[in-house]
Scaffold this motif. Structure first.
Motif, short mmCIF file in Angstrom:
data_model
loop_
_atom_site.label_atom_id
_atom_site.label_comp_id
_atom_site.label_asym_id
_atom_site.label_seq_id
_atom_site.Cartn_x
_atom_site.Cartn_y
_atom_site.Cartn_z
N LYS A 1 0.69 -1.89 0.31
CA LYS A 1 0.04 0.12 -0.06
C LYS A 1 0.82 0.88 0.28
O LYS A 1 2.02 1.85 0.73
CB LYS A 1 -0.56 -0.05 1.02
N PHE A 2 0.47 2.17 -0.89
CA PHE A 2 1.07 3.33 -0.93
C PHE A 2 0.56 4.53 -0.98
O PHE A 2 -0.98 4.44 -1.28
CB PHE A 2 1.59 3.28 -2.57
N ILE A 3 0.95 5.90 -0.75
CA ILE A 3 -0.11 7.01 -0.83
C ILE A 3 0.18 7.50 -1.75
O ILE A 3 1.35 7.21 -2.55
CB ILE A 3 0.86 7.75 0.85
N ALA A 4 -0.85 7.75 -2.73
CA ALA A 4 -0.58 8.55 -3.42
C ALA A 4 -0.98 10.21 -4.46
O ALA A 4 -1.81 10.17 -3.35
CB ALA A 4 -1.66 7.61 -5.01
N ASP A 5 -0.14 10.53 -4.92
CA ASP A 5 0.07 11.73 -5.63
C ASP A 5 -1.59 11.74 -6.38
O ASP A 5 -2.29 11.39 -7.44
CB ASP A 5 0.94 12.13 -6.41
N PRO A 6 -1.74 13.58 -6.34
CA PRO A 6 -3.73 13.23 -6.72
C PRO A 6 -3.24 13.46 -8.43
O PRO A 6 -4.16 13.33 -8.77
CB PRO A 6 -4.13 15.12 -6.83
N LEU B 1 -5.40 6.67 -1.49
CA LEU B 1 -4.09 5.32 -1.39
C LEU B 1 -3.73 4.15 -2.42
O LEU B 1 -5.18 4.46 -3.31
CB LEU B 1 -4.23 4.70 -0.33
N ALA B 2 -2.97 3.78 -2.79
CA ALA B 2 -2.68 2.63 -4.33
C ALA B 2 -2.55 1.93 -3.93
O ALA B 2 -1.20 1.87 -2.77
CB ALA B 2 -2.04 3.26 -5.15
N GLU B 3 -3.04 0.67 -3.73
CA GLU B 3 -2.26 -0.46 -3.32
C GLU B 3 -2.17 -1.70 -4.47
O GLU B 3 -3.14 -1.96 -5.27
CB GLU B 3 -3.91 -1.43 -2.13
N ILE B 4 -1.38 -2.78 -4.31
CA ILE B 4 -0.99 -3.73 -5.59
C ILE B 4 -0.79 -5.08 -5.17
O ILE B 4 -0.27 -5.28 -3.49
CB ILE B 4 0.32 -3.45 -6.33
N TRP C 1 3.16 8.46 -9.80
CA TRP C 1 2.20 9.04 -8.76
C TRP C 1 2.14 8.23 -7.49
O TRP C 1 1.07 8.57 -6.62
CB TRP C 1 0.81 9.10 -9.39
N VAL C 2 3.08 7.49 -7.20
CA VAL C 2 3.32 7.29 -6.06
C VAL C 2 4.27 7.93 -5.46
O VAL C 2 5.70 7.57 -5.62
CB VAL C 2 3.68 5.46 -6.15
N ARG C 3 3.90 8.15 -3.43
CA ARG C 3 4.64 8.66 -3.10
C ARG C 3 5.87 7.87 -2.16
O ARG C 3 6.65 8.09 -2.01
CB ARG C 3 3.63 9.98 -2.46
N ARG C 4 5.11 7.03 -1.10
CA ARG C 4 5.76 6.58 -0.59
C ARG C 4 4.91 5.47 0.58
O ARG C 4 3.87 5.14 0.17
CB ARG C 4 5.87 7.36 0.89
N VAL D 1 -9.33 11.20 12.26
CA VAL D 1 -8.81 11.63 11.34
C VAL D 1 -7.51 11.04 10.61
O VAL D 1 -7.04 10.04 10.88
CB VAL D 1 -8.18 12.65 12.82
N MET D 2 -7.49 11.83 9.49
CA MET D 2 -6.68 11.22 8.62
C MET D 2 -5.17 11.54 8.85
O MET D 2 -4.55 12.59 9.69
CB MET D 2 -6.46 12.21 6.87
N PRO D 3 -4.21 10.43 8.59
CA PRO D 3 -2.75 10.52 9.41
C PRO D 3 -1.75 11.71 8.55
O PRO D 3 -1.38 12.18 9.20
CB PRO D 3 -2.72 9.47 9.46
N GLU D 4 -2.13 11.97 7.15
CA GLU D 4 -1.63 12.52 6.06
C GLU D 4 -2.43 13.32 5.49
O GLU D 4 -2.56 11.70 4.47
CB GLU D 4 -0.28 11.94 5.90
N ARG D 5 -2.22 14.42 4.47
CA ARG D 5 -3.64 14.91 4.15
C ARG D 5 -2.55 14.81 2.88
O ARG D 5 -1.56 15.14 2.78
CB ARG D 5 -4.03 15.96 4.65
N THR D 6 -2.88 14.65 1.61
CA THR D 6 -2.56 14.29 0.34
C THR D 6 -2.02 15.90 0.10
O THR D 6 -3.60 16.33 -0.39
CB THR D 6 -3.51 13.58 -0.59
N ALA D 7 -2.02 16.46 -0.68
CA ALA D 7 -1.50 17.57 -1.17
C ALA D 7 -2.15 18.04 -2.32
O ALA D 7 -2.20 17.07 -3.03
CB ALA D 7 0.08 18.34 -1.25
N ALA D 8 -2.78 18.66 -2.68
CA ALA D 8 -3.63 18.31 -3.44
C ALA D 8 -2.65 19.97 -4.68
O ALA D 8 -2.20 20.85 -4.72
CB ALA D 8 -4.98 20.02 -3.87
#
Length: 157
Positions: A8-13, A113-116, A130-133, A150-157
């Protein structure tokens, strides 16, 4: 028993440019502790009950089965809002692999979030731009923890 191997990864908009037709998901967490997660998921008229074991690295055991839409809706209605989440899931292809991209709503709006899912733990994954971390091992990003929080980390717009 099936074994889910997933990263699982945080994804960029920026990934949203690849998101075409999504499925609205509502998930309610019936029970969660250190050894079990049991949820009900609504995807359109489809209702699924899922049990998941604790994660070991990127692996965990999983049992999932469908129940009738009427029973599923009744069960989901009994889950408090503090134990639910809503998201839209998109299927995005990259380098021959299918990614599930979840765009969250409600108090989690802005989180992507992006999962594979993998066939093997050591399977090579070509990460999209587009994968951040990676957050596979970060318990804050488990859906059962995100529900009603609450959200642990907001994805920047």
């Amino acid at each position: 028993m099936a074994v889910e191997i997933e990263r699982k990864f945080i994804a960029d908009p920026a990934v949203l440019a690849h998101c075409r037709s999504g499925t609205q998901l509502i998930q309610g967490y019936l029970y969660t502790d250190d050894a079990n997660t049991i949820r009900i998921r609504q995807a359109g008229e489809c209702m699924l009950v899922t049990w998941k074991s604790p994660r070991r690295g990127c692996c965990r055991e999983e049992i999932e089965f469908a129940i009738s839409p009427a029973d599923g809706r009744a069960l989901l209605a009994r889950v408090p809002a503090s134990r639910r989440l809503e998201k839209t899931r998109y299927r995005v292809l990259h380098a021959g692999a299918g990614w599930d991209v979840d765009v969250f709503g409600g108090t989690l709006a802005g989180l992507i979030l992006a999962e594979i899912e993998l066939e093997r733990e050591d399977q090579l994954v070509t990460l999209p731009s587009w994968v951040r971390r990676e957050v596979t091992s970060d318990a804050r990003y488990r859906n059962s923890r995100l529900a009603g929080s609450v959200m642990p980390e907001r994805t920047a717009a």
